[in-house]
Design a protein around this motif. Structure first.
Motif, PDB file in Angstrom:
ATOM      1  N   THR A   1       0.826  -1.207   0.000  1.00  0.00           N
ATOM      2  CA  THR A   1       0.000   0.000   0.000  1.00  0.00           C
ATOM      3  C   THR A   1       0.861   1.257   0.000  1.00  0.00           C
ATOM      4  OG1 THR A   1      -1.756  -1.164   1.174  1.00  0.00           O
ATOM      5  CG2 THR A   1      -1.825   1.245   1.233  1.00  0.00           C
ATOM      6  N   GLU A   2       1.877   1.281   0.837  1.00  0.00           N
ATOM      7  CA  GLU A   2       2.748   2.451   0.929  1.00  0.00           C
ATOM      8  C   GLU A   2       3.502   2.685  -0.378  1.00  0.00           C
ATOM      9  OE1 GLU A   2       6.613   3.988   3.487  1.00  0.00           O
ATOM     10  OE2 GLU A   2       5.318   2.446   4.346  1.00  0.00           O
ATOM     11  N   GLU A   3       4.045   1.630  -0.939  1.00  0.00           N
ATOM     12  CA  GLU A   3       4.844   1.763  -2.164  1.00  0.00           C
ATOM     13  C   GLU A   3       3.984   2.208  -3.349  1.00  0.00           C
ATOM     14  OE1 GLU A   3       8.163   1.917  -4.531  1.00  0.00           O
ATOM     15  OE2 GLU A   3       8.084   1.665  -2.354  1.00  0.00           O
ATOM     16  N   VAL A   4       2.818   1.582  -3.523  1.00  0.00           N
ATOM     17  CA  VAL A   4       1.953   1.920  -4.653  1.00  0.00           C
ATOM     18  C   VAL A   4       1.355   3.315  -4.473  1.00  0.00           C
ATOM     19  CG1 VAL A   4      -0.155   1.253  -5.892  1.00  0.00           C
ATOM     20  CG2 VAL A   4       1.496  -0.493  -5.228  1.00  0.00           C
ATOM     21  N   SER A   5       1.035   3.702  -3.230  1.00  0.00           N
ATOM     22  CA  SER A   5       0.502   5.041  -2.969  1.00  0.00           C
ATOM     23  C   SER A   5       1.509   6.123  -3.318  1.00  0.00           C
ATOM     24  CB  SER A   5       0.120   5.192  -1.494  1.00  0.00           C
ATOM     25  OG  SER A   5      -0.934   4.334  -1.173  1.00  0.00           O
ATOM     26  N   ASN A   6       2.787   5.821  -3.193  1.00  0.00           N
ATOM     27  CA  ASN A   6       3.841   6.781  -3.515  1.00  0.00           C
ATOM     28  C   ASN A   6       4.233   6.745  -4.993  1.00  0.00           C
ATOM     29  OD1 ASN A   6       3.992   7.738  -0.886  1.00  0.00           O
ATOM     30  ND2 ASN A   6       5.470   6.182  -0.290  1.00  0.00           N
ATOM     31  N   GLY A   7       3.473   6.021  -5.808  1.00  0.00           N
ATOM     32  CA  GLY A   7       3.730   5.987  -7.240  1.00  0.00           C
ATOM     33  C   GLY A   7       4.661   4.888  -7.696  1.00  0.00           C
ATOM     34  N   GLY A   8       5.067   4.028  -6.798  1.00  0.00           N
ATOM     35  CA  GLY A   8       5.977   2.940  -7.162  1.00  0.00           C
ATOM     36  C   GLY A   8       5.230   1.700  -7.615  1.00  0.00           C
ATOM     37  N   ALA A   9       5.962   0.625  -7.733  1.00  0.00           N
ATOM     38  CA  ALA A   9       5.401  -0.660  -8.140  1.00  0.00           C
ATOM     39  C   ALA A   9       6.006  -1.753  -7.273  1.00  0.00           C
ATOM     40  CB  ALA A   9       5.698  -0.935  -9.601  1.00  0.00           C
ATOM     41  N   VAL A  10       5.254  -2.819  -7.081  1.00  0.00           N
ATOM     42  CA  VAL A  10       5.722  -3.952  -6.290  1.00  0.00           C
ATOM     43  C   VAL A  10       5.544  -5.216  -7.124  1.00  0.00           C
ATOM     44  CG1 VAL A  10       5.363  -5.321  -4.204  1.00  0.00           C
ATOM     45  CG2 VAL A  10       5.080  -2.852  -4.112  1.00  0.00           C
ATOM     46  N   THR A  11       6.606  -6.005  -7.229  1.00  0.00           N
ATOM     47  CA  THR A  11       6.530  -7.280  -7.935  1.00  0.00           C
ATOM     48  C   THR A  11       6.449  -8.396  -6.910  1.00  0.00           C
ATOM     49  OG1 THR A  11       7.809  -6.417  -9.772  1.00  0.00           O
ATOM     50  CG2 THR A  11       7.701  -8.807  -9.563  1.00  0.00           C
ATOM     51  N   LEU A  12       5.411  -9.201  -7.022  1.00  0.00           N
ATOM     52  CA  LEU A  12       5.256 -10.388  -6.183  1.00  0.00           C
ATOM     53  C   LEU A  12       5.661 -11.575  -7.053  1.00  0.00           C
ATOM     54  CD1 LEU A  12       1.761  -9.516  -4.692  1.00  0.00           C
ATOM     55  CD2 LEU A  12       3.973  -9.283  -3.565  1.00  0.00           C
ATOM     56  N   PRO A  13       6.840 -12.148  -6.826  1.00  0.00           N
ATOM     57  CA  PRO A  13       7.348 -13.211  -7.694  1.00  0.00           C
ATOM     58  C   PRO A  13       6.345 -14.360  -7.845  1.00  0.00           C
ATOM     59  CG  PRO A  13       9.025 -12.525  -6.135  1.00  0.00           C
ATOM     60  CD  PRO A  13       7.750 -11.855  -5.721  1.00  0.00           C
ATOM     61  N   GLY A  14       6.091 -14.730  -9.084  1.00  0.00           N
ATOM     62  CA  GLY A  14       5.174 -15.818  -9.371  1.00  0.00           C
ATOM     63  C   GLY A  14       3.712 -15.415  -9.345  1.00  0.00           C
ATOM     64  N   ILE A  15       3.405 -14.180  -8.937  1.00  0.00           N
ATOM     65  CA  ILE A  15       2.016 -13.718  -8.862  1.00  0.00           C
ATOM     66  C   ILE A  15       1.773 -12.593  -9.855  1.00  0.00           C
ATOM     67  CG2 ILE A  15       0.259 -12.653  -7.399  1.00  0.00           C
ATOM     68  CD1 ILE A  15       1.570 -14.102  -5.036  1.00  0.00           C
ATOM     69  N   GLY A  16       2.554 -11.526  -9.738  1.00  0.00           N
ATOM     70  CA  GLY A  16       2.371 -10.413 -10.657  1.00  0.00           C
ATOM     71  C   GLY A  16       2.982  -9.135 -10.140  1.00  0.00           C
ATOM     72  N   LYS A  17       2.638  -8.047 -10.818  1.00  0.00           N
ATOM     73  CA  LYS A  17       3.182  -6.737 -10.482  1.00  0.00           C
ATOM     74  C   LYS A  17       2.015  -5.789 -10.211  1.00  0.00           C
ATOM     75  CE  LYS A  17       6.278  -3.243 -12.455  1.00  0.00           C
ATOM     76  NZ  LYS A  17       7.086  -2.908 -13.632  1.00  0.00           N
ATOM     77  N   ILE A  18       2.075  -5.081  -9.073  1.00  0.00           N
ATOM     78  CA  ILE A  18       1.055  -4.117  -8.696  1.00  0.00           C
ATOM     79  C   ILE A  18       1.657  -2.732  -8.851  1.00  0.00           C
ATOM     80  CG2 ILE A  18      -0.462  -3.301  -6.852  1.00  0.00           C
ATOM     81  CD1 ILE A  18      -0.223  -6.118  -5.624  1.00  0.00           C
ATOM     82  N   MET A  19       0.938  -1.853  -9.574  1.00  0.00           N
ATOM     83  CA  MET A  19       1.476  -0.518  -9.823  1.00  0.00           C
ATOM     84  C   MET A  19       0.346   0.511  -9.865  1.00  0.00           C
ATOM     85  SD  MET A  19       2.265  -1.169 -13.800  1.00  0.00           S
ATOM     86  CE  MET A  19       2.030  -2.935 -13.690  1.00  0.00           C
ATOM     87  N   CYS A  20       0.731   1.766  -9.742  1.00  0.00           N
ATOM     88  CA  CYS A  20      -0.200   2.879  -9.844  1.00  0.00           C
ATOM     89  C   CYS A  20      -0.032   3.478 -11.228  1.00  0.00           C
ATOM     90  CB  CYS A  20       0.098   3.915  -8.760  1.00  0.00           C
ATOM     91  SG  CYS A  20      -1.053   5.284  -8.775  1.00  0.00           S
ATOM     92  N   ARG A  21      -1.156   3.737 -11.893  1.00  0.00           N
ATOM     93  CA  ARG A  21      -1.108   4.292 -13.242  1.00  0.00           C
ATOM     94  C   ARG A  21      -1.967   5.546 -13.273  1.00  0.00           C
ATOM     95  NH1 ARG A  21      -3.927   3.859 -18.190  1.00  0.00           N
ATOM     96  NH2 ARG A  21      -5.574   2.609 -17.277  1.00  0.00           N
TER      97      ARG A  21
ATOM     98  N   LYS B   1       3.288 -14.591 -15.837  1.00  0.00           N
ATOM     99  CA  LYS B   1       3.114 -15.695 -16.763  1.00  0.00           C
ATOM    100  C   LYS B   1       3.041 -17.041 -16.038  1.00  0.00           C
ATOM    101  CE  LYS B   1       5.032 -17.598 -21.063  1.00  0.00           C
ATOM    102  NZ  LYS B   1       4.479 -18.884 -20.832  1.00  0.00           N
ATOM    103  N   ALA B   2       3.827 -17.209 -14.984  1.00  0.00           N
ATOM    104  CA  ALA B   2       3.833 -18.468 -14.232  1.00  0.00           C
ATOM    105  C   ALA B   2       2.442 -18.757 -13.657  1.00  0.00           C
ATOM    106  CB  ALA B   2       4.867 -18.411 -13.111  1.00  0.00           C
ATOM    107  N   LEU B   3       1.768 -17.730 -13.137  1.00  0.00           N
ATOM    108  CA  LEU B   3       0.428 -17.921 -12.569  1.00  0.00           C
ATOM    109  C   LEU B   3      -0.578 -18.219 -13.672  1.00  0.00           C
ATOM    110  CD1 LEU B   3      -1.426 -17.964 -10.142  1.00  0.00           C
ATOM    111  CD2 LEU B   3      -1.616 -15.478 -10.314  1.00  0.00           C
TER     112      LEU B   3
END
Length: 96
Positions: free
Chosen positions: A38-58, A88-90
């Motif tokens: 939540t903190e990272e995406v709220s600040n405009g960043g992105a978080v990669t969860l290996p094997g799941i996906g990438k969460i980002m703010c657009r 892709k793995a998921l």
């Protein structure tokens, strides 16, 4: 018929079982991960969860939209949305 989504309680229980830990520790871990994302995406960043996906703010630009009830068109201000790209793995594990 589709299954109901897993609740937080069920997720904590499953996480505790996989971690071979208690539910309190699993709940704390889940809450910490949620806070970091939540903190990272709220600040405009992105978080990669290996094997799941990438969460980002657009950011979406200002645009014209239509009210479906009345058909009236109006301009909607620019805003931000949270987007998730699935790994892709998921996708492969779900499809095959």
């Amino acid at each position: 018929m589709a299954q109901k989504p897993m609740t937080k309680t069920q997720l904590v229980a499953a996480l505790a079982e996989k971690m071979e830990s208690d539910k309190k520790s699993a709940s704390a871990a889940l809450d910490a991960i949620t806070a970091v994302i939540t903190e990272e995406v709220s600040n405009g960043g992105a978080v990669t969860l290996p094997g799941i996906g990438k969460i980002m703010c657009r950011e979406r630009p200002k645009r014209m939209v239509r009210n479906p009830a009345t058909g009236e068109q109006f301009e909607k201000e620019a805003d931000k949305v949270v987007k998730m790209t699935i790994a892709k793995a998921l996708k492969d594990s779900v499809n095959g």
